[in-house]
Design a protein around this motif. Structure first.
Motif, PDB file in Angstrom:
ATOM      1  N   MET A 154       0.831  -1.191   0.000  1.00  0.00           N
ATOM      2  CA  MET A 154       0.000   0.000   0.000  1.00  0.00           C
ATOM      3  C   MET A 154       0.868   1.244   0.000  1.00  0.00           C
ATOM      4  O   MET A 154       1.932   1.256   0.624  1.00  0.00           O
ATOM      5  N   ASN A 155       0.407   2.263  -0.706  1.00  0.00           N
ATOM      6  CA  ASN A 155       1.092   3.540  -0.727  1.00  0.00           C
ATOM      7  C   ASN A 155       0.240   4.570  -0.007  1.00  0.00           C
ATOM      8  O   ASN A 155      -0.882   4.875  -0.427  1.00  0.00           O
ATOM      9  N   LYS A 156       0.737   5.076   1.094  1.00  0.00           N
ATOM     10  CA  LYS A 156       0.016   6.035   1.920  1.00  0.00           C
ATOM     11  C   LYS A 156      -0.238   7.329   1.149  1.00  0.00           C
ATOM     12  O   LYS A 156       0.673   7.893   0.541  1.00  0.00           O
ATOM     13  N   LYS A 157      -1.501   7.829   1.214  1.00  0.00           N
ATOM     14  CA  LYS A 157      -1.859   9.069   0.535  1.00  0.00           C
ATOM     15  C   LYS A 157      -2.250  10.192   1.492  1.00  0.00           C
ATOM     16  O   LYS A 157      -2.153  11.372   1.147  1.00  0.00           O
ATOM     17  N   THR A 158      -2.694   9.838   2.688  1.00  0.00           N
ATOM     18  CA  THR A 158      -3.136  10.850   3.648  1.00  0.00           C
ATOM     19  C   THR A 158      -2.519  10.594   5.011  1.00  0.00           C
ATOM     20  O   THR A 158      -2.115   9.468   5.326  1.00  0.00           O
ATOM     21  N   ALA A 197      15.971  -2.348  -4.331  1.00  0.00           N
ATOM     22  CA  ALA A 197      14.596  -2.696  -3.955  1.00  0.00           C
ATOM     23  C   ALA A 197      13.587  -1.867  -4.735  1.00  0.00           C
ATOM     24  O   ALA A 197      13.880  -0.774  -5.228  1.00  0.00           O
ATOM     25  N   TYR A 198      12.375  -2.408  -4.839  1.00  0.00           N
ATOM     26  CA  TYR A 198      11.309  -1.735  -5.577  1.00  0.00           C
ATOM     27  C   TYR A 198      10.761  -0.554  -4.794  1.00  0.00           C
ATOM     28  O   TYR A 198      10.649  -0.585  -3.565  1.00  0.00           O
ATOM     29  N   ASP A 199      10.371   0.484  -5.534  1.00  0.00           N
ATOM     30  CA  ASP A 199       9.739   1.666  -4.943  1.00  0.00           C
ATOM     31  C   ASP A 199       8.220   1.549  -5.065  1.00  0.00           C
ATOM     32  O   ASP A 199       7.695   0.547  -5.546  1.00  0.00           O
ATOM     33  N   GLY A 200       7.519   2.603  -4.630  1.00  0.00           N
ATOM     34  CA  GLY A 200       6.086   2.704  -4.887  1.00  0.00           C
ATOM     35  C   GLY A 200       5.182   2.241  -3.771  1.00  0.00           C
ATOM     36  O   GLY A 200       3.969   2.165  -3.951  1.00  0.00           O
ATOM     37  N   TRP A 201       5.744   1.926  -2.587  1.00  0.00           N
ATOM     38  CA  TRP A 201       4.879   1.554  -1.467  1.00  0.00           C
ATOM     39  C   TRP A 201       5.498   2.008  -0.149  1.00  0.00           C
ATOM     40  O   TRP A 201       6.714   2.126  -0.039  1.00  0.00           O
ATOM     41  N   THR A 202       4.641   2.298   0.796  1.00  0.00           N
ATOM     42  CA  THR A 202       5.082   2.780   2.101  1.00  0.00           C
ATOM     43  C   THR A 202       4.728   1.809   3.223  1.00  0.00           C
ATOM     44  O   THR A 202       5.340   1.844   4.287  1.00  0.00           O
ATOM     45  N   HIS A 203       3.719   0.969   3.012  1.00  0.00           N
ATOM     46  CA  HIS A 203       3.215   0.040   4.025  1.00  0.00           C
ATOM     47  C   HIS A 203       2.789  -1.260   3.349  1.00  0.00           C
ATOM     48  O   HIS A 203       2.627  -1.308   2.116  1.00  0.00           O
ATOM     49  N   GLY A 230     -13.386   6.496   3.175  1.00  0.00           N
ATOM     50  CA  GLY A 230     -12.216   7.079   3.825  1.00  0.00           C
ATOM     51  C   GLY A 230     -10.987   6.198   3.708  1.00  0.00           C
ATOM     52  O   GLY A 230      -9.880   6.679   3.443  1.00  0.00           O
ATOM     53  N   ILE A 231     -11.167   4.877   3.900  1.00  0.00           N
ATOM     54  CA  ILE A 231     -10.049   3.937   3.768  1.00  0.00           C
ATOM     55  C   ILE A 231      -9.465   3.991   2.363  1.00  0.00           C
ATOM     56  O   ILE A 231      -8.253   4.099   2.174  1.00  0.00           O
ATOM     57  N   GLU A 232     -10.335   3.911   1.364  1.00  0.00           N
ATOM     58  CA  GLU A 232      -9.863   3.880  -0.024  1.00  0.00           C
ATOM     59  C   GLU A 232      -9.159   5.172  -0.426  1.00  0.00           C
ATOM     60  O   GLU A 232      -8.220   5.148  -1.218  1.00  0.00           O
ATOM     61  N   SER A 233      -9.628   6.294   0.106  1.00  0.00           N
ATOM     62  CA  SER A 233      -9.016   7.573  -0.257  1.00  0.00           C
ATOM     63  C   SER A 233      -7.695   7.800   0.471  1.00  0.00           C
ATOM     64  O   SER A 233      -6.917   8.672   0.085  1.00  0.00           O
ATOM     65  N   SER A 234      -7.410   7.002   1.508  1.00  0.00           N
ATOM     66  CA  SER A 234      -6.200   7.207   2.298  1.00  0.00           C
ATOM     67  C   SER A 234      -4.984   6.472   1.749  1.00  0.00           C
ATOM     68  O   SER A 234      -3.860   6.733   2.174  1.00  0.00           O
TER      69      SER A 234
END
Length: 250
Positions: A154-158, A197-203, A230-234
């Motif tokens: 997952m990539n954190k957005k908020t 390592a691959y980029d594009g994710w924070t969690h 809210g979950i999907e937008s985060s």
């Protein structure tokens, strides 16, 4: 009664926020599965001694289920090295010293050295240091070979992303644990990685599967729909990666 006892365990479970895990994605050379497992079996005895000496908290090897969309560099295996703290990770392990101790009287020094210096069966290893943000208990006993799990990058957005996962989604996971559909859920944050390592994710979210024949709990209704928005937008979430445990040292 069983559900009540499990619920009490969930409530009383200790925080795991300090736990540090090194996740290594292993991209093997063609036809090297057998040699790779043989090498990991050799090192498993060393990992046992490291755990006994308090140098590590656990280690497991998982085989990834291939996908039609896989690229040539896709990993065949994932290794999870568990540490109780960043300090334990930084202390390191002297594999040479531990190998000589655990295989004394079982293998010659030359044979031990040969295994330590053996030709690498992989094309590449990509390492990620992750920290557990929150987790449920592990129901159904310790992890063992044959257990199945999935990870969702997952990539954190908020800024409130972790709150959505721990305060909204975690209770859903706990209900699925009570039903037997799930055995464990965890949220982990990436804190460092190797240069390749691959980029594009924070969690990523970890789900240790339970009994697939048991229907999972899926909330519904107006309030849940708004929470789900809210979950999907985060965050942005990738498709799950399925793993099967082939080796575990605890």
């Amino acid at each position: 009664m069983k559900n009540i006892l499990l619920l009490l365990t969930l409530i009383l479970s200790l925080s795991v926020n300090s736990q540090i895990v090194v996740m290594t994605a292993v991209d093997l050379k063609v036809g090297e599965d057998e040699d790779y497992i043989k090498l990991e079996s050799f090192y498993s005895e060393i990992h046992k001694e490291a755990i006994a000496q308090g140098l590590r908290s656990g280690q497991s090897v998982w085989k990834r289920t291939p996908k039609d969309s896989d690229e040539d560099s896709a990993a065949e295996y994932f290794i999870f090295d568990i540490h109780s703290s960043l300090e334990q990770l930084q202390a390191g392990i002297n594999y040479q010293e531990l190998a000589q101790k655990v295989y004394k009287g079982k293998m010659s020094r030359r044979a031990i050295q040969r295994m330590l210096n053996s030709t690498q069966p992989w094309k590449e290893k990509r390492s990620y240091i992750i920290q557990v943000v929150d987790a449920t208990i592990t129901a159904g006993g310790s992890v063992k070979p044959g257990d199945r799990a999935s990870i969702n990058l997952m990539n954190k957005k908020t800024d409130d992303f972790e709150n959505y996962e721990t305060q909204v989604w975690k209770p859903v996971a706990e209900k699925n644990i009570l039903s037997g559909n799930l055995r464990q859920w965890a949220l982990a944050e990436l804190i460092n990685k190797s240069d390749n390592a691959y980029d594009g994710w924070t969690h990523f979210a970890w789900n240790l599967r339970g009994d697939d024949s048991v229907e999972g709990y899926s909330p519904s209704g107006f309030k849940w729909d708004k929470l789900w928005e809210g979950i999907e937008s985060s965050r942005d979430m990738a498709d799950g990666t399925e793993l099967t445990c082939v080796m575990v040292v605890q």
